[in-house]
Design a protein around this motif. Structure first.
Motif, PDB file in Angstrom:
ATOM      1  N   MET A   1      53.857  16.267  20.054  1.00  0.00           N
ATOM      2  CA  MET A   1      54.645  17.310  19.430  1.00  0.00           C
ATOM      3  C   MET A   1      54.821  16.983  17.945  1.00  0.00           C
ATOM      4  N   ARG A   2      54.767  17.984  17.112  1.00  0.00           N
ATOM      5  CA  ARG A   2      54.838  17.827  15.663  1.00  0.00           C
ATOM      6  C   ARG A   2      56.095  17.064  15.233  1.00  0.00           C
ATOM      7  N   ILE A   3      57.237  17.331  15.853  1.00  0.00           N
ATOM      8  CA  ILE A   3      58.491  16.685  15.458  1.00  0.00           C
ATOM      9  C   ILE A   3      58.420  15.185  15.685  1.00  0.00           C
ATOM     10  N   ALA A   4      57.920  14.775  16.851  1.00  0.00           N
ATOM     11  CA  ALA A   4      57.862  13.349  17.165  1.00  0.00           C
ATOM     12  C   ALA A   4      56.982  12.614  16.161  1.00  0.00           C
ATOM     13  N   ALA A   5      55.848  13.208  15.808  1.00  0.00           N
ATOM     14  CA  ALA A   5      54.946  12.570  14.853  1.00  0.00           C
ATOM     15  C   ALA A   5      55.596  12.444  13.485  1.00  0.00           C
ATOM     16  N   CYS A   6      56.258  13.496  13.043  1.00  0.00           N
ATOM     17  CA  CYS A   6      56.913  13.458  11.728  1.00  0.00           C
ATOM     18  C   CYS A   6      58.094  12.501  11.722  1.00  0.00           C
ATOM     19  N   LEU A   7      58.830  12.450  12.823  1.00  0.00           N
ATOM     20  CA  LEU A   7      59.961  11.534  12.914  1.00  0.00           C
ATOM     21  C   LEU A   7      59.474  10.097  12.844  1.00  0.00           C
ATOM     22  N   LEU A   8      58.388   9.791  13.569  1.00  0.00           N
ATOM     23  CA  LEU A   8      57.827   8.451  13.536  1.00  0.00           C
ATOM     24  C   LEU A   8      57.373   8.103  12.132  1.00  0.00           C
ATOM     25  N   LEU A   9      56.709   9.038  11.457  1.00  0.00           N
ATOM     26  CA  LEU A   9      56.255   8.812  10.094  1.00  0.00           C
ATOM     27  C   LEU A   9      57.432   8.555   9.167  1.00  0.00           C
ATOM     28  N   ALA A  10      58.473   9.354   9.295  1.00  0.00           N
ATOM     29  CA  ALA A  10      59.635   9.207   8.409  1.00  0.00           C
ATOM     30  C   ALA A  10      60.357   7.889   8.632  1.00  0.00           C
ATOM     31  N   LEU A  11      60.356   7.407   9.861  1.00  0.00           N
ATOM     32  CA  LEU A  11      61.087   6.183  10.169  1.00  0.00           C
ATOM     33  C   LEU A  11      60.293   4.929   9.841  1.00  0.00           C
ATOM     34  N   THR A  12      58.952   5.054   9.765  1.00  0.00           N
ATOM     35  CA  THR A  12      58.136   3.874   9.500  1.00  0.00           C
ATOM     36  C   THR A  12      57.732   3.750   8.044  1.00  0.00           C
ATOM     37  N   CYS A  13      57.808   4.853   7.276  1.00  0.00           N
ATOM     38  CA  CYS A  13      57.439   4.795   5.868  1.00  0.00           C
ATOM     39  C   CYS A  13      58.686   4.692   5.006  1.00  0.00           C
ATOM     40  N   THR A  31      68.430   9.282  13.231  1.00  0.00           N
ATOM     41  CA  THR A  31      68.625  10.723  13.092  1.00  0.00           C
ATOM     42  C   THR A  31      69.936  11.111  13.741  1.00  0.00           C
ATOM     43  N   ARG A  32      70.413  12.266  13.352  1.00  0.00           N
ATOM     44  CA  ARG A  32      71.629  12.793  13.966  1.00  0.00           C
ATOM     45  C   ARG A  32      71.242  14.078  14.678  1.00  0.00           C
ATOM     46  N   ILE A  33      71.410  14.119  15.981  1.00  0.00           N
ATOM     47  CA  ILE A  33      71.072  15.297  16.764  1.00  0.00           C
ATOM     48  C   ILE A  33      72.376  15.981  17.157  1.00  0.00           C
ATOM     49  N   VAL A  34      72.486  17.249  16.859  1.00  0.00           N
ATOM     50  CA  VAL A  34      73.662  18.017  17.209  1.00  0.00           C
ATOM     51  C   VAL A  34      73.240  19.109  18.173  1.00  0.00           C
ATOM     52  N   ALA A  35      73.942  19.232  19.279  1.00  0.00           N
ATOM     53  CA  ALA A  35      73.615  20.276  20.251  1.00  0.00           C
ATOM     54  C   ALA A  35      73.895  21.634  19.621  1.00  0.00           C
ATOM     55  N   SER A  36      72.839  22.401  19.401  1.00  0.00           N
ATOM     56  CA  SER A  36      73.001  23.676  18.711  1.00  0.00           C
ATOM     57  C   SER A  36      73.797  24.676  19.521  1.00  0.00           C
ATOM     58  N   ALA A  37      73.796  24.539  20.830  1.00  0.00           N
ATOM     59  CA  ALA A  37      74.532  25.488  21.661  1.00  0.00           C
ATOM     60  C   ALA A  37      76.029  25.434  21.376  1.00  0.00           C
ATOM     61  N   ARG A 178      75.383  30.601  12.989  1.00  0.00           N
ATOM     62  CA  ARG A 178      75.662  29.300  13.591  1.00  0.00           C
ATOM     63  C   ARG A 178      75.094  28.248  12.651  1.00  0.00           C
ATOM     64  N   ARG A 179      75.879  27.230  12.357  1.00  0.00           N
ATOM     65  CA  ARG A 179      75.448  26.124  11.501  1.00  0.00           C
ATOM     66  C   ARG A 179      75.062  24.955  12.394  1.00  0.00           C
ATOM     67  N   ILE A 180      73.839  24.511  12.272  1.00  0.00           N
ATOM     68  CA  ILE A 180      73.340  23.403  13.075  1.00  0.00           C
ATOM     69  C   ILE A 180      73.000  22.265  12.123  1.00  0.00           C
ATOM     70  N   VAL A 181      73.751  21.182  12.188  1.00  0.00           N
ATOM     71  CA  VAL A 181      73.522  20.029  11.328  1.00  0.00           C
ATOM     72  C   VAL A 181      72.806  18.972  12.153  1.00  0.00           C
ATOM     73  N   GLY A 182      71.669  18.518  11.678  1.00  0.00           N
ATOM     74  CA  GLY A 182      70.886  17.537  12.408  1.00  0.00           C
ATOM     75  C   GLY A 182      69.498  18.063  12.676  1.00  0.00           C
ATOM     76  N   LEU A 183      68.892  17.574  13.726  1.00  0.00           N
ATOM     77  CA  LEU A 183      67.507  17.919  14.045  1.00  0.00           C
ATOM     78  C   LEU A 183      67.458  18.545  15.437  1.00  0.00           C
ATOM     79  N   PRO A 184      67.634  19.852  15.511  1.00  0.00           N
ATOM     80  CA  PRO A 184      67.702  20.513  16.812  1.00  0.00           C
ATOM     81  C   PRO A 184      66.341  20.651  17.471  1.00  0.00           C
ATOM     82  N   ASP A 185      66.371  20.871  18.768  1.00  0.00           N
ATOM     83  CA  ASP A 185      65.164  21.152  19.536  1.00  0.00           C
ATOM     84  C   ASP A 185      64.715  22.581  19.215  1.00  0.00           C
ATOM     85  N   PRO A 186      63.464  22.773  18.781  1.00  0.00           N
ATOM     86  CA  PRO A 186      63.001  24.130  18.469  1.00  0.00           C
ATOM     87  C   PRO A 186      63.163  25.106  19.627  1.00  0.00           C
TER      88      PRO A 186
END
Length: 197
Positions: A1-13, A31-37, A178-186
């Motif tokens: 999944m695109r998010i996992a790859a980008c997250l890994l890149l961001a955390l390792t670089c 990362t900070r994940i906030v439940a968008s619901a 709705r304001r979603i702060v963090g990295l929500p699930d698409p």
């Protein structure tokens, strides 16, 4: 999944003139994940500040989006090399999730927080890199107007390197978001968008 790859890149670089992921961290993954619901609905009063799209056309921010129905707004800048690619990946997954499906229409908006450097050409290049569909708008206000627009949207206009990942899901005509702060699930963003119809 695109998010996992980008997250890994961001955390390792290591970030170079970009976000420090630790500024956003509230868990061990960085990362900070906030439940968008659970995001409450807020009423925003938005100014119709002129914004320019990736084709170079200028129109009012509210006027251009008032009749499109639900909108999902993300904030980034094209020169960012750490957190913004993750934001882009989330929006790209939402965009992909609407292709060839019965998902209700949703307009995606990326609003630049770096008006001094994000020209229409740079926005267009980033949109091409992400294979953005026509439903994904890339917008930038003038350097003078950007702080007022961000303030109306409830986003800090401080140093671009330290902004939090924020998404707004709502409707320009009603001003309810709705304001979603963090990295929500698409998928959750798509579900919430579908519930707005």
């Amino acid at each position: 999944m695109r998010i996992a790859a980008c997250l890994l890149l961001a955390l390792t670089c290591p970030p170079v003139a970009a976000h420090d992921m630790k500024q956003h961290s509230q868990d061990a993954a960085g990362t900070r994940i906030v439940a968008s619901a659970g995001a409450p609905v807020e009423q925003l009063v938005l100014p119709d500040i002129p914004v320019t799209d990736k084709e170079g056309a200028t129109a009012g921010f509210v006027g251009r989006l008032a009749q499109v129905g639900p909108v999902l707004i993300g904030f980034s800048y094209t020169g960012c090399v750490s957190l913004c690619p993750i934001t882009h990946a989330i929006l790209a997954d939402v965009d992909q999730g609407m292709r060839g499906s019965k998902t209700p229409p949703l307009t995606i908006v990326t609003l630049s927080i770096d008006p001094a450097n994000d020209t229409p050409e740079r926005l267009a290049a980033t949109a091409r890199e992400l294979d953005a569909s026509p439903r994904w708008q890339w917008l930038v206000a003038s350097p003078a107007d950007t702080p007022a627009l961000l303030s109306a949207l409830g986003v800090a206009s401080g140093p671009i390197e330290s902004h939090d990942p924020v998404f707004l899901l709502g409707d320009m005509a009603s001003g309810e978001f709705r304001r979603i702060v963090g990295l929500p699930d698409p998928r959750e963003l798509l579900r919430l968008a579908g519930a707005m119809h």
